[in-house]
Design an enzyme around this catalytic site. Sequence first.
Site, short mmCIF file in Angstrom:
data_model
loop_
_atom_site.label_atom_id
_atom_site.label_comp_id
_atom_site.label_asym_id
_atom_site.label_seq_id
_atom_site.Cartn_x
_atom_site.Cartn_y
_atom_site.Cartn_z
N LYS A 1 -0.17 -3.92 9.34
CA LYS A 1 1.00 -3.42 9.05
C LYS A 1 2.05 -2.80 10.07
O LYS A 1 1.37 -1.97 10.79
CB LYS A 1 0.89 -2.33 7.81
CG LYS A 1 1.93 -1.51 7.14
CD LYS A 1 2.53 -2.44 5.97
CE LYS A 1 3.56 -1.66 5.36
NZ LYS A 1 2.91 -1.09 4.21
N ASN B 1 9.31 9.50 2.01
CA ASN B 1 8.03 10.46 1.84
C ASN B 1 7.55 10.46 3.01
O ASN B 1 7.86 10.14 4.11
CB ASN B 1 7.02 9.29 0.92
CG ASN B 1 6.21 8.37 2.03
OD1 ASN B 1 5.42 8.91 2.64
ND2 ASN B 1 6.88 6.98 2.25
N SER C 1 0.98 -1.24 0.08
CA SER C 1 0.05 0.13 0.20
C SER C 1 0.95 1.05 -0.06
O SER C 1 1.80 1.18 0.68
CB SER C 1 -0.83 0.02 1.15
OG SER C 1 -1.45 1.01 1.32
N LYS D 1 -4.57 1.79 -1.50
CA LYS D 1 -3.82 2.64 -0.79
C LYS D 1 -4.55 2.84 0.79
O LYS D 1 -5.59 2.79 0.83
CB LYS D 1 -3.77 4.12 -1.37
CG LYS D 1 -3.05 5.40 -0.74
CD LYS D 1 -2.61 6.47 -1.60
CE LYS D 1 -2.07 7.53 -1.22
NZ LYS D 1 -0.43 6.97 -1.10
N GLY E 1 9.81 -4.40 2.04
CA GLY E 1 10.76 -3.27 2.45
C GLY E 1 12.18 -3.81 1.41
O GLY E 1 12.64 -4.69 1.70
N ASN F 1 6.78 -1.42 7.57
CA ASN F 1 6.50 -0.19 7.11
C ASN F 1 7.96 0.72 6.81
O ASN F 1 8.85 0.33 7.27
CB ASN F 1 5.72 0.65 7.98
CG ASN F 1 4.60 1.93 6.97
OD1 ASN F 1 5.14 2.47 6.26
ND2 ASN F 1 3.45 1.97 7.20
N CYS G 1 1.98 4.34 10.37
CA CYS G 1 2.33 5.31 9.45
C CYS G 1 3.04 6.48 10.46
O CYS G 1 2.72 6.95 11.28
CB CYS G 1 1.06 5.90 9.00
SG CYS G 1 1.36 7.50 7.98
N GLY H 1 7.23 -1.78 -2.70
CA GLY H 1 6.70 -0.63 -2.73
C GLY H 1 7.31 0.49 -3.58
O GLY H 1 7.08 0.71 -4.58
N THR H 2 8.65 0.73 -2.98
CA THR H 2 9.46 1.56 -3.55
C THR H 2 9.84 1.31 -5.08
O THR H 2 10.01 2.05 -6.20
CB THR H 2 10.67 2.29 -2.93
OG1 THR H 2 10.18 2.46 -1.49
CG2 THR H 2 11.49 3.20 -3.48
#
Length: 389
Positions: free
Chosen positions: A181, A74, A22, A46, A268, A212, A142, A290-291
């Site tokens: 998460k 980010n 996400s 998301k 990750g 995360n 987060c 993700g990235t």
Amino acid sequence: MAPSLKTKVASIPLETCVYNASGPRTGSAQALSRISASKAGAVLAKSATLASQTGNPLPRTWHHDAEESHASMNSEGLPNLGIEYYIKTETIDEAISDTGKPYFVSISGKNTDDNMKMLDMIYEKIKTGEARIAGVELNLACPNIIGKPIIAYDFEQMDSVLKSICAMPMFTEAKIPLGVKMPPYFDGPHYDRAAAVLNKYSDVVKYVASINTIGNCLAIDTVAEMPAIRSKGGFAGLSGRAVKYTALANVKKMRELLVDDIDVVGVGGVYTGEDAFEMILCGASAVQVGTCHWNEGPKCFDRICKELEDLMAKKGYSSIEDFKGKLKEWSKEGVAKSREVKAAKKKLAKDATATKASSGPSAQDQMLTALLILVIAVLLADKFDVISI
Ligand code: DHB
């Protein structure tokens, strides 16, 4: 026969064990549809809040600008279209079309009340016929919300959030799978405490996604002598290749400490099939990207799946069960085997170079030489007027 990448997360079958995290490129149905059209085994939306929001001021992202970027950051502040959007039938129609891939919703409410309201909305949607929401991923990690610490770094708070959420009928009665998460941990006792809380709720929590971003990192613009990211004094979540080693340790530890009913999904710094292989060796049932997806786009899922398949074939593995969680203890025999393989590879590369050097010019070189001679001949002919037209 090609190795199978099939897996199960929270008892849900996935055709491949690689799918999206996400985050970037997951905010709209159109973006999600590109994931489902790839080899990704599932589609994860998301992180949603109750109402849509625009997030932190720009610039809120940063990429290390080396050719092979080792890190990104980010601090987006959860820009998203609101939970209603991510559970709408039209959104899911477009996101997964007729692929039949599992569609997961991610929620990251401002507080437990917001999370419970979103869960009520999701359950209502499922009860009124939207069977394609396979599960919910609750984001307890987060780092980018101003004034809100990471929930899963406060074990009492994490326990109380899970206590309220896991008692909801959508989980106790309807048995909708819940994933969590998690943030990265860095110290033994923290792993122990986090796993102990999660294990208390193993009737409901069916997977953890670790990790995360590494929260509150700082990228500096040395020309301007200021942070590269605008909000939170530049403090932001770190992702990309640099976090893979932290992620592997978290996956390994979580797999060791969690009960078998809770799957671990590794996330990750996964860029290659070999990275995915390492995550699975450490005990991951699946891998989120993700990235790399952010940088490369959804074709990364096809590439990573192919690389993983090739590596498995080379090693003689036909399914991920053959090596999942089977990281071996360090041994002298292992070192010797590794040295042997590396030396053989080196020799192969050296021999190939020598063969190339001794085999004379390639067909392409010969063609180029012939072309060059022809051009010179024409030029000379013209100069000395040999050919008269
Ligand atoms: C954001 C960052 C995260 O790491 C996350 O899990 C959710 C949202 C963000 O800043 O938008």
